[in-house]
Write a protein that holds these residues in place. Sequence first.
Motif, PDB file in Angstrom:
ATOM      1  N   ASP A 167       2.471  -1.735  -2.913  1.00 24.27           N
ATOM      2  CA  ASP A 167       3.355  -2.314  -2.233  1.00 24.27           C
ATOM      3  C   ASP A 167       4.503  -2.997  -3.206  1.00 24.27           C
ATOM      4  N   ASP A 169       7.430  -3.105  -5.946  1.00 24.52           N
ATOM      5  CA  ASP A 169       8.728  -2.505  -6.263  1.00 24.52           C
ATOM      6  C   ASP A 169       8.800  -2.290  -7.792  1.00 24.52           C
ATOM      7  N   LYS A 204       0.327   6.974   2.491  1.00 26.56           N
ATOM      8  CA  LYS A 204       0.615   6.119   1.854  1.00 26.56           C
ATOM      9  C   LYS A 204       0.726   6.381   0.436  1.00 26.56           C
ATOM     10  N   TYR A 208       4.220   7.263  -1.895  1.00 27.15           N
ATOM     11  CA  TYR A 208       4.311   6.348  -3.135  1.00 27.15           C
ATOM     12  C   TYR A 208       4.901   7.309  -4.368  1.00 27.15           C
TER      13      TYR A 208
END
Length: 395
Positions: A167, A169, A204, A208
């Motif tokens: 999660d 950035d 996920k 990613y």
Amino acid sequence: MKPLLKAAVLLLVASGTVHAQEQYPQPTPAMQAIVDKDVKRKFGDAPADPGPVATDLSAALTKKDIDKVLRKVADWQLARTMAYTDQIWTASVAYAGFMAASEATGDPKYRNAMAKLGKGFNWSLRGAAYPNADDISIGQMYLELYLKEPRPEKIATLRQHLDTLVDLDTLRPGDARLPWWWCDALFMAPPVWLKMWQATGERKYLDYVHEQWKKTYDLLYDQEEHLYARDAGYKDKREGNGKKVFWSRGEGWVMGGLARTLEILPKDDPQRPFYVQQLREMSAKLASLQDANGEWHAGLLDPQAWPLAETSGAALFVYGMAYGVNNGYLDEKTYRPVIEKAWAGLLKHIYADGRLGGIQQTGAEPAYYQPSSSYNYGVGGFMLAAAELKKMAVR
């Protein structure tokens, strides 16, 4: 001609003698300091007398001949790897190579050695709470072993770290750089995330990779040269001849990363063409830069300034191109001759005891090194190349 190179050439002309180690510029004091550090950290070495080159190897792309080359180099490296174990990225690339070597040769000893290491490391990572791409790269080996024999402990710690990173950035809290801000990361990280998707089925991890690779591509990929800057700091740097700096091993990391990514991606993944196009563009550019001996140099666009052929980049080029041919992404008639010349060039750097020379020490840009220079990460790339070539031989 660079002053250091010119001086070396003039010395050779004046003396009238040419020795293998004297044909090339020697490392500057700054470069030698990195060599000394790498040797001290047991990544490899660069002895003044590595012994004779191997005379018992054939560059023919047959199962038997490739297998002999692969075993010779892998066995030499395995003895050194098991004598000094580490979780750092240099070692983890070698571990990936050993896993490929076991698969290619059918010999479990390489995979068994990796399983021993993983257990000895307690399946953990080096680094802090927010490990970077280099730190998680050992997860490639952990996950491959897990997929062969699923046991939760093999990937539990790794998964916890990925779940922390997924999660974010940026690289880490307080560091605004991209998670994969340098091109080497495209080899080190994507296979870990993709194999975690294979192991868990959680989308996920796959998403990613698409998100972060695109960011790195936008930052570092040169649309004119079809090569990656090593990092943003190199986008405006130039070689002595005025051309852009594109580092052989840096491009090799990307080629290897593309092959390993495409190998795992679902066949119907809508992002697959994004990676295939890069493989095609980079392969075409690299093929155009191959020299008459089938080799490449540390600085790809100024080979005269870096006259000693560099093998870690070349091995990864062979790996990426062979993968492309084997899977129909690259035209075999066009690329098989490039691959054959490159493989023959690589074999010239193998010594009688199995040492693979011509590997540049760690760094971020072209540098000088000795012909005997051998480091574990370069051997890992070579094993990946040999394993992929063996697939070509049985097609």
